[in-house]
Design an enzyme around this catalytic site. Sequence first.
Site, PDB file in Angstrom:
ATOM      1  N   SER A   1      49.877  42.179  37.070  1.00 26.34           N
ATOM      2  CA  SER A   1      50.049  40.922  37.801  1.00 26.34           C
ATOM      3  C   SER A   1      49.044  39.911  37.260  1.00 26.34           C
ATOM      4  O   SER A   1      48.016  40.283  36.680  1.00 26.34           O
ATOM      5  CB  SER A   1      49.806  41.150  39.295  1.00 26.34           C
TER       6      SER A   1
ATOM      7  N   TYR B   1      44.808  44.934  46.096  1.00 26.20           N
ATOM      8  CA  TYR B   1      45.860  44.679  45.112  1.00 26.20           C
ATOM      9  C   TYR B   1      45.330  44.145  43.779  1.00 26.20           C
ATOM     10  O   TYR B   1      45.650  44.708  42.721  1.00 26.20           O
ATOM     11  CB  TYR B   1      46.904  43.725  45.700  1.00 26.20           C
TER      12      TYR B   1
END
Length: 275
Positions: free
Chosen positions: A145, A158
């Site tokens: 990401s 995350y």
Amino acid sequence: MKYKNYSNKYIIITGASLGLGKALAKRFALEGCNLILLSLPGEGLANYSRMLANEYGVKILHFETDLCKGENIKEFADWVLNQKVQIAGLVNNAGLGGSALFEQTSISLIDTMLLVNVRALTLLTRYFLPALKAQEHSFILNVSSIAAFKPMPFKMVYPASKAFVYSFSVGLGEELKDTGVHVAVMHPGPMNTSEDNEARIGKHGFMGKGAWLTVDDVADIGVSKMLAGDKVIIPGVYNKVIIRLLKFIPRIFAMPMIYKVLSKEVFSESERQSI
């Protein structure tokens, strides 16, 4: 690398029933690749597999399990290897994120995020690497990401888990550079993976809308760039610009900016004004 290298061979895709994983499965099927698809139970994977097989004329195997459990990871790996098919690619797409205050995040969710985003990806890579090395040409595509490039408040663990994916992928790629296994890591930005995700990103205003791409666009860019030999893939011009800027902005200035944007996901307007 070309798709012809994967003729009559199989590509494994995790998290294949929803969002980006579903788009990646369609993208590879469009090019005539056989697939082994994995998802959680109850997400319609069997129906989607049949649809892809019928529409694109490819062979598709599917398996449903929860990657939070180590024994399930091994069971899936053993099941795939017992199929006696040639594996030409592994796409580690399964993962989960979200936005919340860390202190208010359940222990269960934190544990699940780490187990899926970090452990499952790592173990699946280890289980399938010997089969991939047995091919003249093969690949590993890990989905990270843009969150991997800068610490982020309100994203629980995350960003840290995706930073691991980036570091692991680049290091493994260097280790395997003299083999036929190409390792790439993709860093998507905001996508239409779910209604919840769209709602959260919509709160970012211009910042979120500027980086927005559809899952089909990201899948197309990711696969094309990976086949072209790219090792680090960042879909979208806007995302590339943002990442470059964040690298040069000192942390003392960057973190308050990120805080201001992401706080919109977890605080109401009145709560933010009182902070």
